[in-house]
Design a protein around this motif. Sequence first.
Motif, PDB file in Angstrom:
ATOM      1  N   SER A 195       0.845  -1.183   0.000  1.00 61.34           N
ATOM      2  CA  SER A 195       0.000   0.000   0.000  1.00 61.34           C
ATOM      3  C   SER A 195       0.886   1.240   0.000  1.00 61.34           C
ATOM      4  O   SER A 195       2.042   1.200   0.369  1.00 61.34           O
ATOM      5  CB  SER A 195      -0.942  -0.007   1.204  1.00 61.34           C
ATOM      6  N   SER A 223      -2.642   8.024   6.373  1.00 62.54           N
ATOM      7  CA  SER A 223      -1.747   6.909   6.689  1.00 62.54           C
ATOM      8  C   SER A 223      -2.470   5.602   6.472  1.00 62.54           C
ATOM      9  O   SER A 223      -3.680   5.507   6.680  1.00 62.54           O
ATOM     10  CB  SER A 223      -1.311   6.979   8.156  1.00 62.54           C
ATOM     11  N   GLN A 224      -1.700   4.583   6.069  1.00 60.36           N
ATOM     12  CA  GLN A 224      -2.310   3.268   5.895  1.00 60.36           C
ATOM     13  C   GLN A 224      -1.282   2.166   6.101  1.00 60.36           C
ATOM     14  O   GLN A 224      -0.089   2.429   6.223  1.00 60.36           O
ATOM     15  CB  GLN A 224      -2.973   3.156   4.531  1.00 60.36           C
ATOM     16  N   THR A 225      -1.770   0.936   6.123  1.00 60.46           N
ATOM     17  CA  THR A 225      -0.926  -0.239   6.281  1.00 60.46           C
ATOM     18  C   THR A 225       0.173  -0.210   5.222  1.00 60.46           C
ATOM     19  O   THR A 225      -0.100   0.015   4.044  1.00 60.46           O
ATOM     20  CB  THR A 225      -1.782  -1.511   6.118  1.00 60.46           C
ATOM     21  N   ASP A 226       1.429  -0.422   5.628  1.00 56.43           N
ATOM     22  CA  ASP A 226       2.558  -0.311   4.709  1.00 56.43           C
ATOM     23  C   ASP A 226       2.657  -1.480   3.735  1.00 56.43           C
ATOM     24  O   ASP A 226       2.683  -1.301   2.537  1.00 56.43           O
ATOM     25  CB  ASP A 226       3.870  -0.190   5.475  1.00 56.43           C
ATOM     26  N   LEU A 273       1.715  -5.943   3.380  1.00 57.86           N
ATOM     27  CA  LEU A 273       1.162  -7.176   3.945  1.00 57.86           C
ATOM     28  C   LEU A 273       1.724  -8.369   3.203  1.00 57.86           C
ATOM     29  O   LEU A 273       1.803  -8.363   1.980  1.00 57.86           O
ATOM     30  CB  LEU A 273      -0.360  -7.200   3.800  1.00 57.86           C
ATOM     31  N   THR A 302      -6.402  -7.479   5.243  1.00 59.92           N
ATOM     32  CA  THR A 302      -7.114  -6.269   5.629  1.00 59.92           C
ATOM     33  C   THR A 302      -6.135  -5.122   5.804  1.00 59.92           C
ATOM     34  O   THR A 302      -5.127  -5.259   6.493  1.00 59.92           O
ATOM     35  CB  THR A 302      -7.910  -6.481   6.931  1.00 59.92           C
ATOM     36  N   MET A 303      -6.442  -4.007   5.149  1.00 55.32           N
ATOM     37  CA  MET A 303      -5.622  -2.802   5.227  1.00 55.32           C
ATOM     38  C   MET A 303      -6.408  -1.717   5.950  1.00 55.32           C
ATOM     39  O   MET A 303      -7.620  -1.616   5.803  1.00 55.32           O
ATOM     40  CB  MET A 303      -5.258  -2.325   3.820  1.00 55.32           C
ATOM     41  N   ASN A 304      -5.703  -0.930   6.742  1.00 50.30           N
ATOM     42  CA  ASN A 304      -6.309   0.163   7.490  1.00 50.30           C
ATOM     43  C   ASN A 304      -5.891   1.491   6.889  1.00 50.30           C
ATOM     44  O   ASN A 304      -4.773   1.629   6.397  1.00 50.30           O
ATOM     45  CB  ASN A 304      -5.859   0.116   8.954  1.00 50.30           C
ATOM     46  N   CYS A 305      -6.777   2.468   6.961  1.00 56.97           N
ATOM     47  CA  CYS A 305      -6.478   3.812   6.492  1.00 56.97           C
ATOM     48  C   CYS A 305      -7.019   4.797   7.513  1.00 56.97           C
ATOM     49  O   CYS A 305      -8.132   4.625   8.025  1.00 56.97           O
ATOM     50  CB  CYS A 305      -7.130   4.052   5.136  1.00 56.97           C
ATOM     51  N   THR A 337     -11.350   0.559   6.692  1.00 55.03           N
ATOM     52  CA  THR A 337     -10.594  -0.641   6.362  1.00 55.03           C
ATOM     53  C   THR A 337     -11.037  -1.153   5.006  1.00 55.03           C
ATOM     54  O   THR A 337     -12.148  -0.880   4.546  1.00 55.03           O
ATOM     55  CB  THR A 337     -10.775  -1.765   7.401  1.00 55.03           C
ATOM     56  N   THR A 368     -10.619  -4.941   2.729  1.00 54.74           N
ATOM     57  CA  THR A 368     -10.194  -6.336   2.781  1.00 54.74           C
ATOM     58  C   THR A 368     -10.280  -6.976   1.400  1.00 54.74           C
ATOM     59  O   THR A 368     -11.282  -6.826   0.702  1.00 54.74           O
ATOM     60  CB  THR A 368     -11.062  -7.141   3.770  1.00 54.74           C
TER      61      THR A 368
END
Length: 121
Positions: free
Chosen positions: A10, A18-21, A23, A32-35, A91, A93
Amino acid sequence: MDNIKHGLISLLLFLDVSQTDILWKDQGDNATMNCSHTKGADYYQMYWYRQLPGETMKLIVFTRLGNNNHDFGDFSKEKFSATKPDAESGTFTVKNLEPEDKGLYFCAVSQPHSGTINLQG
C-alpha cells in the motif's frame, strides 16, 4: 493448497493520510488494510484503489460515513469488503487471496462535493 506468499503493497498518498505499509499473506487468506487521516471530520469519504502490475489504477470501492451500502462499481463484494467506522478511518479487505491479487492498494479521502455549479457568463 499452495503456500504462496503474496505481498500487498500500500502507498502513502498524502502526508496526512496513513495506511498499512505492506502485507505478506498466504494464498487463501484475507488481507485487511487500514487507512486513517488527520484532515478532519469533514473528510468522511474514502476511496480504495488498486494497481496491478502493468495495469492502470482502478477504483475498487467508494465509502462514506453513515452509509453501509458501499459502492463497489464493477467489483465483487464476494472478493472485497470495506468498513467506515468513523470519519477519520476505514478498512479494506481482499478476501481469499490468489496470486493475481498481488499489487498496489491505497486509500484516498475527500470532502463531499456540492452538486451545485455556478456558471456566470
